[in-house]
Design an enzyme around this catalytic site. Structure first.
Site, mmCIF file in Angstrom:
data_model
loop_
_atom_site.group_PDB
_atom_site.id
_atom_site.type_symbol
_atom_site.label_atom_id
_atom_site.label_comp_id
_atom_site.label_asym_id
_atom_site.label_seq_id
_atom_site.Cartn_x
_atom_site.Cartn_y
_atom_site.Cartn_z
ATOM 1 N N ASP A 42 -11.836 38.331 -37.145
ATOM 2 C CA ASP A 42 -11.580 39.702 -36.694
ATOM 3 C C ASP A 42 -10.464 40.333 -37.527
ATOM 4 O OD1 ASP A 42 -11.846 41.700 -34.156
ATOM 5 O OD2 ASP A 42 -9.740 41.551 -34.767
ATOM 6 N N TYR A 47 -4.795 46.713 -40.127
ATOM 7 C CA TYR A 47 -3.997 45.506 -40.355
ATOM 8 C C TYR A 47 -3.562 45.385 -41.820
ATOM 9 C CZ TYR A 47 -6.079 44.055 -35.873
ATOM 10 O OH TYR A 47 -6.507 43.997 -34.571
ATOM 11 N N LYS A 72 -12.472 47.181 -37.969
ATOM 12 C CA LYS A 72 -12.331 48.337 -37.067
ATOM 13 C C LYS A 72 -11.860 49.548 -37.855
ATOM 14 C CE LYS A 72 -10.371 44.946 -33.875
ATOM 15 N NZ LYS A 72 -9.508 44.150 -34.774
ATOM 16 N N HIS A 105 -11.316 51.604 -33.320
ATOM 17 C CA HIS A 105 -10.146 50.791 -32.938
ATOM 18 C C HIS A 105 -9.499 51.253 -31.624
ATOM 19 C CE1 HIS A 105 -6.939 48.087 -34.993
ATOM 20 N NE2 HIS A 105 -6.905 47.932 -33.687
HETATM 21 N N1 LIG Z 1 -8.270 45.979 -30.836
HETATM 22 C C1 LIG Z 1 -6.963 46.022 -30.736
HETATM 23 O O1 LIG Z 1 -6.368 47.073 -30.475
HETATM 24 C C2 LIG Z 1 -6.173 44.760 -30.909
HETATM 25 C C3 LIG Z 1 -4.839 44.722 -30.502
HETATM 26 C C4 LIG Z 1 -4.146 43.520 -30.674
HETATM 27 C C5 LIG Z 1 -4.803 42.417 -31.219
HETATM 28 N N2 LIG Z 1 -6.099 42.490 -31.623
HETATM 29 C C6 LIG Z 1 -6.825 41.332 -32.208
HETATM 30 O O2 LIG Z 1 -6.656 40.206 -31.362
HETATM 31 C C7 LIG Z 1 -6.071 39.137 -32.079
HETATM 32 C C8 LIG Z 1 -5.207 38.278 -31.181
HETATM 33 O O3 LIG Z 1 -4.158 39.027 -30.591
HETATM 34 P P1 LIG Z 1 -2.627 38.850 -31.027
HETATM 35 O O4 LIG Z 1 -2.586 38.332 -32.395
HETATM 36 O O5 LIG Z 1 -1.950 40.140 -30.784
HETATM 37 O O6 LIG Z 1 -2.037 37.847 -29.947
HETATM 38 P P2 LIG Z 1 -2.400 36.361 -29.404
HETATM 39 O O7 LIG Z 1 -3.507 35.753 -30.176
HETATM 40 O O8 LIG Z 1 -2.506 36.477 -27.929
HETATM 41 O O9 LIG Z 1 -1.041 35.590 -29.678
HETATM 42 C C9 LIG Z 1 -0.573 35.304 -30.957
HETATM 43 C C10 LIG Z 1 0.776 34.588 -30.784
HETATM 44 O O10 LIG Z 1 0.556 33.337 -30.129
HETATM 45 C C11 LIG Z 1 1.140 32.303 -30.900
HETATM 46 N N3 LIG Z 1 0.245 31.129 -30.848
HETATM 47 C C12 LIG Z 1 -1.063 31.071 -31.220
HETATM 48 N N4 LIG Z 1 -1.558 29.840 -31.007
HETATM 49 C C13 LIG Z 1 -0.547 29.099 -30.503
HETATM 50 C C14 LIG Z 1 -0.436 27.749 -30.086
HETATM 51 N N5 LIG Z 1 -1.470 26.920 -30.153
HETATM 52 N N6 LIG Z 1 0.763 27.311 -29.607
HETATM 53 C C15 LIG Z 1 1.825 28.147 -29.536
HETATM 54 N N7 LIG Z 1 1.786 29.451 -29.919
HETATM 55 C C16 LIG Z 1 0.611 29.927 -30.391
HETATM 56 C C17 LIG Z 1 1.229 32.822 -32.306
HETATM 57 O O11 LIG Z 1 2.337 32.231 -32.957
HETATM 58 P P3 LIG Z 1 2.116 31.275 -34.260
HETATM 59 O O12 LIG Z 1 1.692 32.199 -35.364
HETATM 60 O O13 LIG Z 1 3.463 30.667 -34.462
HETATM 61 O O14 LIG Z 1 1.077 30.279 -33.900
HETATM 62 C C18 LIG Z 1 1.479 34.321 -32.076
HETATM 63 O O15 LIG Z 1 2.839 34.558 -31.889
HETATM 64 C C19 LIG Z 1 -5.316 39.856 -33.191
HETATM 65 O O16 LIG Z 1 -4.927 38.999 -34.243
HETATM 66 C C20 LIG Z 1 -6.290 40.919 -33.576
HETATM 67 O O17 LIG Z 1 -7.310 40.374 -34.399
HETATM 68 C C21 LIG Z 1 -6.792 43.649 -31.449
#
Ligand SMILES: NC(=O)c1ccc[n+]([C@@H]2O[C@H](COP(=O)([O-])OP(=O)(O)OC[C@H]3O[C@@H](n4cnc5c(N)ncnc54)[C@H](OP(=O)(O)O)[C@@H]3O)[C@@H](O)[C@H]2O)c1
Length: 277
Positions: A42, A47, A72, A105
């Site tokens: 994704d 980004y 997106k 998005h």
């Molecule tokens: N459509 C939208 O508006 C929108 C908005 C936000 C996000 N997104 C998408 O959703 C994806 C995921 O959301 P997100 O990146 O915001 O948050 P997330 O996946 O909920 O959390 C990422 C965080 O969790 C930590 N983490 C991941 N795996 C871990 C593990 N096994 N143990 C400990 N910590 C862990 C990561 O740190 P480390 O790097 O240290 O592992 C990072 O700080 C995004 O990358 C993006 O592709 C879309």
């Protein structure tokens, strides 16, 4: 790996998110994710890492047709003509002929939704995106968008994790046969220290992140796209197929939802969200 099927789309239920990864990070982590077995990536124009994502896909050597690739369109490219141009630019950066899924998005009330949905359909008709959908759309807007779209919308990508219920939206999407793609599935890390999650993780001899992602995985119609910039986390987050949560554990985790659980709520972009119910 299981899939959510929607109008001919077959979306792997666990994918890799790339928000906040720069081109170099994205290249490394996308390759790592594909080598670990992920087949769903994704990204987004916003980004700024589509080039790195494309290089990571090329480095991994996994056949393009085996990968579900989503990008997106950012809200400043929602006009007819401009949206199509922005997608050609994305494909150029990604180094692919088409994406599997193209999403709006965020909603943008400054451009008529019919115009933007028309352009999204045009991109699909031109073969630049196999499927189309939306992100950050509450139920009323999903309904409106669906009414304006000739082609089916296959998903709504929204924040969804144990601290944020999406019950009304999930029900509405299931009624329509649309997937709910859970972004911030780990609450951007905020759910990882929860005591209930930790206790369940101990019982299964796994990590809190694995419990949370397994909770998403076991819900019909739900896809999750966790992100990490650490290879060991990327690999561990994919390792959730070897255990399962009981109905009682699923209920305990769902019961953690709270009114202030939302993490992503940008002023000027966020719509009027659905009541968590
Ligand atoms: N459509 C939208 O508006 C929108 C908005 C936000 C996000 N997104 C998408 O959703 C994806 C995921 O959301 P997100 O990146 O915001 O948050 P997330 O996946 O909920 O959390 C990422 C965080 O969790 C930590 N983490 C991941 N795996 C871990 C593990 N096994 N143990 C400990 N910590 C862990 C990561 O740190 P480390 O790097 O240290 O592992 C990072 O700080 C995004 O990358 C993006 O592709 C879309």
């Amino acid at each position: 790996m299981e899939y959510v099927e929607s109008a001919g789309a077959r979306i792997p239920k666990l994918g890799f998110g790339t928000f906040q990864l720069d081109d170099d990070n994205a290249r490394d982590m996308v390759r790592t994710a594909l080598e670990a077995g992920y087949r769903h990536i994704d990204t987004a124009q916003m980004y700024g890492n589509e080039t790195g994502v494309g290089r990571g896909i090329a480095d991994a050597g996994v056949p393009r047709e085996d990968i579900w690739l989503t990008t997106k369109v950012w809200v400043d490219r929602f006009r007819d003509g401009d949206l199509q141009r922005s997608v050609r630019e994305s494909l150029g950066r990604l180094g692919v002929d088409s994406v599997d899924l193209l999403l709006l998005h965020w909603p943008n009330r400054d451009v008529p939704l019919g115009e933007t949905i028309g352009a999204l359909n045009d991109v699909r008709d031109q073969g630049l995106a196999r499927h189309i959908g939306v992100s950050n759309f509450p139920v009323a807007l999903v309904r409106e968008a669906e009414g304006l779209s000739a082609a089916p919308l296959v998903t709504d990508q929204v924040e969804y994790h144990p601290y944020l219920s999406q019950a009304p939206l999930l029900e509405a999407l299931r009624e329509r046969g649309m997937a709910l793609t859970a972004y911030c599935p780990l609450g951007q890390g905020g759910v990882l220290n929860d005591g209930t999650i930790a206790a369940i993780a101990r019982d299964h001899d796994c990590t809190p992140a694995q419990v949370i992602l397994r909770w998403h995985y076991q819900q019909p119609g739900v896809v999750a796209i966790p992100r990490s910039r650490r290879a060991e986390h990327v690999r561990a987050n994919f390792d959730i197929l070897g255990f399962s949560l009981s109905d009682e554990e699923m209920r305990r985790i769902s019961g953690l939802a709270r009114a202030d659980g939302r993490v992503v709520n940008p002023a000027g972009l966020a719509p009027e969200w659905d009541n968590a119910g």
